[in-house]
Design an enzyme around this catalytic site. Structure first.
Site, PDB file in Angstrom:
ATOM      1  N   GLY A  26       0.819  -1.201   0.000  1.00 25.63           N
ATOM      2  CA  GLY A  26       0.000   0.000   0.000  1.00 25.63           C
ATOM      3  C   GLY A  26       0.854   1.252   0.000  1.00 25.63           C
ATOM      4  N   SER A 150      -4.233 -12.474  -4.619  1.00 29.62           N
ATOM      5  CA  SER A 150      -3.000 -13.161  -4.205  1.00 29.62           C
ATOM      6  C   SER A 150      -2.879 -14.463  -4.969  1.00 29.62           C
ATOM      7  CB  SER A 150      -3.043 -13.442  -2.696  1.00 29.62           C
ATOM      8  OG  SER A 150      -2.048 -14.363  -2.299  1.00 29.62           O
ATOM      9  N   TYR A 175      -7.445 -17.519   4.533  1.00 28.53           N
ATOM     10  CA  TYR A 175      -6.803 -16.448   3.769  1.00 28.53           C
ATOM     11  C   TYR A 175      -7.033 -16.653   2.276  1.00 28.53           C
ATOM     12  CZ  TYR A 175      -3.174 -13.417   1.836  1.00 28.53           C
ATOM     13  OH  TYR A 175      -2.498 -12.462   1.119  1.00 28.53           O
TER      14      TYR A 175
END
Length: 320
Positions: A26, A150, A175
């Site tokens: 980020g 991801s 996740y």
């Protein structure tokens, strides 16, 4: 697209970008956009880290136009407050980068609203945030929403019978589900935009394997992930390199709505931005549509089919 780097980012002067996450990818995304001249809003839950990121960007980029705003993606109330604040201070948004994430807490944890922490933060929080900012994005100049997935999405599965992983919590499985959900959201958002003429490009990206604090801070330095980072360091590319697919998706004229971008080498583990391969399960259109509906129910978010009367909301976000 061959060997596309941050130096290829076109001028972003006059454009406003919101980037979730104050560190790692980020931060690298924010600093690159600031260098290109964008008005960047860094959004994160830790004010101390947020201000540190701002200070670093200001030291690195002369005349950077950057601000920090508090946003906790694990809280629908915080998301609503953020949306109201940004609606009061901005008339439009051109770029939204759904980047922030938590990864593999060893034990099941809940968000403020009772969602499993990873699914709630990585996916549902960004789902709600995008809804709240949709009117401002509609008023943007060639607006784009980039949602970061991801390579873990490859092994992900959406368990509609246990979206919150309450029956069987496995950190990496949860996740992977959250990151697969992010990818499916990006695809469905493009379909919804096309159907309702929102004029928004929705694009997904992933960083390959990048050298950030996400692995270490989540499962710990002696976890499998932490050990991999320590002893397989040669597989991990620097964070600025990992941010390139997201920056390409956010700024390049070559990026297409509904597409997916990641690194181009070693099975997308590292390299320069290129088209990424969609996991087969992310291409199930009925599952994408079902996840969208389930997410609206869980969050209480409404994505209207017609925003022509958006002014009647008088600054009230689309959270109900």
């Amino acid at each position: 697209m061959t060997h596309w780097t941050a130096s290829d980012i076109p001028s972003q002067h006059g454009r406003t970008a919101v980037v979730t996450g104050t560190g790692g990818l980020g931060f690298q995304t924010a600093i690159a956009l600031a260098k290109a001249g964008a008005n960047v809003i860094v959004a994160g839950r830790n004010q101390l880290k947020g201000m540190a990121a701002l200070n670093q960007i200001s030291k690195t980029v002369a005349n950077a136009n950057v601000a920090y705003m508090t946003l906790d993606l694990a809280s629908l109330a915080s998301i609503e407050a953020f949306v109201q604040q940004i609606q009061a201070s901005h008339s439009s948004i051109d770029i939204l980068i759904n980047n922030a994430a938590v990864m593999t807490p060893p034990k099941w944890q809940a968000t403020t609203d009772g969602f499993e922490l990873q699914f709630g933060t990585n996916y549902l929080g960004h789902f709600a945030l995008t809804a709240g900012l949709l009117p401002l994005l509609r008023r943007g100049n060639q607006p784009r929403v980039v949602t970061v997935s991801s390579i873990a999405a490859r092994s992900g599965a959406i368990n509609f019978g246990d979206l919150q992983s309450q029956k069987d919590y496995k950190p990496m499985s949860a996740y992977s589900q959250s990151k697969l959900a992010c990818l499916m959201f990006a695809r469905e958002l493009q379909r919804q935009s096309d159907a309702a003429n929102w004029g928004i490009q929705s694009i997904a990206s992933h960083p390959g394997i990048s050298r950030t604090d996400l692995l270490i801070n989540s499962a710990g330095p002696w976890s499998a992930q932490g050990m991999a980072r320590r002893f397989l360091w040669f597989l991990f590319q620097p964070a600025p390199q990992g941010a390139l697919p997201t920056l390409f998706a956010a700024t390049s004229a070559q990026a297409n709505g509904g597409a997916y971008y990641g690194p181009d080498k070693l099975s997308e583990l590292r390299g320069n931005p290129a088209s990424a391969k969609f996991p087969p399960q992310s291409l199930d259109e009925s599952a994408c549509a079902r996840l969208w509906v389930e997410s609206e129910i869980l969050t209480g978010v409404v994505y209207p089919s017609d925003l022509a009367a958006e002014s009647t909301h008088a600054g009230v976000p689309l959270l109900q």
